[in-house]
Design a protein around this motif. Structure first.
Motif, mmCIF file in Angstrom:
data_model
loop_
_atom_site.group_PDB
_atom_site.id
_atom_site.type_symbol
_atom_site.label_atom_id
_atom_site.label_comp_id
_atom_site.label_asym_id
_atom_site.label_seq_id
_atom_site.Cartn_x
_atom_site.Cartn_y
_atom_site.Cartn_z
ATOM 1 N N VAL A 23 -7.245 3.336 -0.243
ATOM 2 C CA VAL A 23 -6.486 3.787 0.929
ATOM 3 C C VAL A 23 -5.385 4.400 1.319
ATOM 4 O O VAL A 23 -4.844 5.168 1.764
ATOM 5 C CB VAL A 23 -5.558 2.074 0.877
ATOM 6 C CG1 VAL A 23 -4.890 1.672 2.795
ATOM 7 C CG2 VAL A 23 -6.613 1.042 1.085
ATOM 8 N N PRO A 81 -7.657 0.439 7.251
ATOM 9 C CA PRO A 81 -7.874 -0.094 5.976
ATOM 10 C C PRO A 81 -8.656 -1.698 5.788
ATOM 11 O O PRO A 81 -7.609 -2.407 6.613
ATOM 12 C CB PRO A 81 -6.781 0.370 4.698
ATOM 13 C CG PRO A 81 -5.267 -0.240 6.022
ATOM 14 C CD PRO A 81 -6.101 0.982 7.456
ATOM 15 N N ILE A 135 -7.168 -5.331 2.501
ATOM 16 C CA ILE A 135 -6.395 -4.479 0.778
ATOM 17 C C ILE A 135 -6.484 -5.419 -0.263
ATOM 18 O O ILE A 135 -5.465 -6.573 -0.527
ATOM 19 C CB ILE A 135 -5.119 -3.834 0.956
ATOM 20 C CG1 ILE A 135 -5.304 -2.383 2.045
ATOM 21 C CG2 ILE A 135 -4.584 -2.294 0.100
ATOM 22 C CD1 ILE A 135 -4.267 -1.911 3.409
ATOM 23 N N ASP A 158 0.194 -6.495 -5.126
ATOM 24 C CA ASP A 158 -0.279 -7.231 -3.983
ATOM 25 C C ASP A 158 0.581 -8.696 -4.069
ATOM 26 O O ASP A 158 0.735 -8.896 -4.760
ATOM 27 C CB ASP A 158 -1.433 -7.311 -4.160
ATOM 28 C CG ASP A 158 -1.820 -8.909 -2.464
ATOM 29 O OD1 ASP A 158 -1.144 -8.948 -1.784
ATOM 30 O OD2 ASP A 158 -2.273 -9.262 -2.934
ATOM 31 N N THR A 198 -11.378 -3.230 0.199
ATOM 32 C CA THR A 198 -10.882 -2.056 -0.162
ATOM 33 C C THR A 198 -9.344 -1.575 -1.814
ATOM 34 O O THR A 198 -8.271 -2.269 -0.867
ATOM 35 C CB THR A 198 -10.240 -1.056 1.289
ATOM 36 O OG1 THR A 198 -10.858 -1.305 2.593
ATOM 37 C CG2 THR A 198 -10.318 0.681 0.886
ATOM 38 N N TYR A 199 -10.011 -1.193 -2.489
ATOM 39 C CA TYR A 199 -8.879 -1.173 -3.320
ATOM 40 C C TYR A 199 -7.248 0.263 -2.925
ATOM 41 O O TYR A 199 -8.056 0.810 -2.382
ATOM 42 C CB TYR A 199 -9.461 -0.432 -4.359
ATOM 43 C CG TYR A 199 -8.527 -0.866 -5.883
ATOM 44 C CD1 TYR A 199 -8.246 -1.446 -6.268
ATOM 45 C CD2 TYR A 199 -8.060 0.798 -6.170
ATOM 46 C CE1 TYR A 199 -7.088 -1.517 -7.236
ATOM 47 C CE2 TYR A 199 -7.226 0.838 -7.650
ATOM 48 C CZ TYR A 199 -7.005 -0.278 -7.961
ATOM 49 O OH TYR A 199 -6.170 0.125 -8.726
ATOM 50 N N VAL A 200 -6.445 -0.557 -3.171
ATOM 51 C CA VAL A 200 -4.845 -0.143 -2.687
ATOM 52 C C VAL A 200 -5.363 1.569 -2.950
ATOM 53 O O VAL A 200 -4.259 2.702 -1.734
ATOM 54 C CB VAL A 200 -3.993 -0.928 -3.487
ATOM 55 C CG1 VAL A 200 -3.602 -0.634 -4.849
ATOM 56 C CG2 VAL A 200 -2.802 -0.514 -2.002
ATOM 57 N N ALA A 225 0.260 -1.370 0.153
ATOM 58 C CA ALA A 225 -0.004 0.605 -0.444
ATOM 59 C C ALA A 225 1.274 1.399 -0.132
ATOM 60 O O ALA A 225 0.277 2.184 -0.687
ATOM 61 C CB ALA A 225 -0.736 -0.030 1.557
#
Length: 565
Positions: A240, A197, A200, A205, A235-237, A30
């Motif tokens: 975040v 968050p 993620i 990833d 949660t899409y990075v 992230a």
């Protein structure tokens, strides 16, 4: 590319009036996205702090905003171990803002490691902020700090208390670090807040998607743990990273009001989804079969406890950390959704990338992990319709095959071994089916904690489209049979003739048997014959071709003899 740490020298950061921020753990998943977002904003000079002695850029980073930032001086790298206070002070010197994102891998349940980084390391960061007169500290926490490992969370809010017992050492030490950051707010002019968050995902990833693909390639992704209905917030990075930016801007703009200072905020995509549906979308998007077989929680949990106990006994002898642990099973089967109302109201946060778009970008970024093209469909599978029947007969789905054989054995024992005629046997079978449907209809929807899925009338309904499809299949089969007859009438395709003779011979043998004998011998032969044909398809076809050639040769010889006479 390797960039030496001299470009990140803190002494060089103070001249020129640049506004420097520091991202600890800046080479993490992230954190990389946050670094790039900060550089794209053109508001910050960004110092990336991490463990490695120098930074190694990946090709897309070399050509991207980070590579350009390092070459221009807007970005710099500094090597720092959070457990070494002197190194932390050096990394933070001259910075106005610190985004504290460094943390060990959450999948490693090592209390000593997590405590040294998440607790002692965070204390060093806070002390360095005081010493270097940093104005704002944004700490990357986790929703797991309010999860006890037993009770699910549905639309959880930040007012939830810390549990008495945590699910793992990562969650426990993250909560301790969060408490320290909250307590430090307002001291020595430092404003702090915590970002939580949830789950993620996104490009870059190295944990979620690679582990899913590894499981799919090993054939371990076919199972759904629990009933598959537990809801999750992923949660899409990029969202975040944006949540951190929103927190920093709010803290910077509210000097004197302190509305967000000392607060914690959940950050999600605001689009709760079934956990197993999300996993299935990724797996299926990369070309693998989505999970379908459900394993009840009550069945898998004792196994997980046994595995954990085995690890505790044999870990000293080098046994690897198992994936099947009680804490992970709980994470896979419970609800974990969180409200972003507070972040929306106080930070002005709203997702900038939707869940659908985030999944699309994630799947596209892992094109190198896509399933390899499958080999061509075997003739045996084509003959069986290349569907469920083919999977059953050819042992592609072993569970389904074994279940079918057991059902056939039960049918033989109860219907055919008693000497019934075909009509009597079918009548008894239909009677048993009617009895089953009647009893199943009487059952409640839930028994001893298990859901009973009711059969709907629509399950037996044949739609107009499906009826047309069946009719087309029947007519196609009939036309294929007519085509075979036409070919035979020409008297040229000896291979086809030989196959037709063999097929009719088998039918003749089966027709001469009783129903009981046909069932007892025919079913095993049917399963074995197609399985053998698929395994040695080329060899068997070659035998037929050789036999056909031999017959043609005999015919030619016979024709020559007759012509001489």
């Amino acid at each position: 590319m390797q960039t030496e740490t001299k470009e990140g020298s803190p002494e060089m950061a103070e001249g020129g009036g640049e506004r420097w921020c520091v991202v600890t753990g800046g080479r993490g998943f992230a954190a990389r996205h946050l670094v790039e977002m900060l550089l794209r904003s053109q508001e910050w000079w960004v110092r990336v702090a991490d463990l490695s002695p120098s930074i190694v850029l990946e090709p897309h980073e070399e050509d991207g905003v980070l590579g350009a930032g390092i070459r221009s001086g807007r970005a710099a790298y500094v090597s720092a171990d959070l457990r070494n206070k002197a190194q932390v002070v050096k990394a933070l010197n001259g910075a106005e803002v610190v985004f504290h994102m460094a943390a060990p891998d959450s999948s490693i349940n090592n209390y000593q490691l997590h405590y040294s980084v998440n607790v002692e390391g965070t204390k060093n960061v806070i002390d360095a902020c005081f010493e270097c007169k940093v104005k704002r500290l944004i700490y990357t926490s986790s929703p797991s700090v309010v999860f006890d490992g037993v009770h699910g969370i549905f639309n959880g809010e930040e007012s939830m208390p810390y549990p008495d017992k945590f699910n793992d050492s990562y969650s426990e030490t993250k909560a301790e670090g969060e408490k320290q950051v909250m307590k430090a707010n307002g001291r020595n002019g430092l404003l702090t807040c915590c970002i939580r968050p949830s789950s993620i995902f996104g490009p870059g990833d190295k944990l979620l998607v690679p582990s899913l693909v590894a499981a799919a390639r090993a054939g371990k992704s076919k199972f759904i743990i629990g009933d598959g209905n537990n809801m999750y917030d992923f949660t899409y990075v990029e969202n975040v990273a944006y949540g951190h930016v929103c927190a920093e801007r709010t803290l910077a703009s509210e000097v004197g009001t302190n509305k967000a200072a000392g607060q914690a905020y959940f950050i999600t995509n605001m689009e709760p989804i079934k956990f197993w549906e999300f996993i299935s979308l990724i797996i299926e998007g990369l070309g693998y079969e989505r999970p379908g077989t459900k394993i009840p929680f009550s069945v898998i949990m004792p196994v997980a406890h046994a595995v954990e106990w085995t690890y505790r006994v044999f870990s000293r002898y080098g046994m690897r950390v198992p994936q099947l642990t009680p804490s992970r099973i709980r994470l896979l089967t419970c609800n974990r959704t969180f409200s972003c109302a507070k972040a929306k109201d106080q930070l002005g946060y709203e997702p900038i990338v939707t869940l659908k778009e985030g999944l699309k970008r994630t799947i596209e970024s892992y094109s190198h992990l896509r399933a390899q093209p499958q080999r061509k469909i075997s003739k045996a599978s084509i003959y069986l319709g290349d569907g469920k029947i083919a999977k059953t007969v050819l042992w592609k789905d072993k569970k389904q095959t074994v279940t079918t054989l057991l059902l056939l054995a039960a049918m033989y024992y109860h219907l055919f071994s008693c000497g019934y005629t075909f009509i009597t046997a079918m009548a008894k079978l239909l009677s048993l089916t009617a009895l089953f449907l009647f009893i199943h209809g009487m059952l409640p929807t839930r028994i001893l904690g298990y859901n009973i899925e009711k059969l709907q009338p629509s399950n037996f309904h044949v739609s107009e489209v499906k009826a047309q499809h069946i009719a087309c299949s029947v007519s196609s089969s009939w036309n294929s049979a007519v085509g075979v007859i036409k070919s035979l009438c020409k008297g040229k395709d000896w291979l086809l003739f030989l196959r037709a003779i063999c097929f009719l011979f088998v039918l003749n043998v089966l027709g001469a048997m009783s129903l009981q004998t046909t069932f007892k011998i025919g079913i095993p032969v049917f399963f074995i014959a197609f399985y053998v044909y698929e395994k040695w398809e080329d060899s068997i076809d070659n035998l037929f071709e050789d036999a056909s050639s031999y017959i043609l040769k005999l015919r030619s010889n016979a024709t020559q003899k007759f012509s001489r006479n």
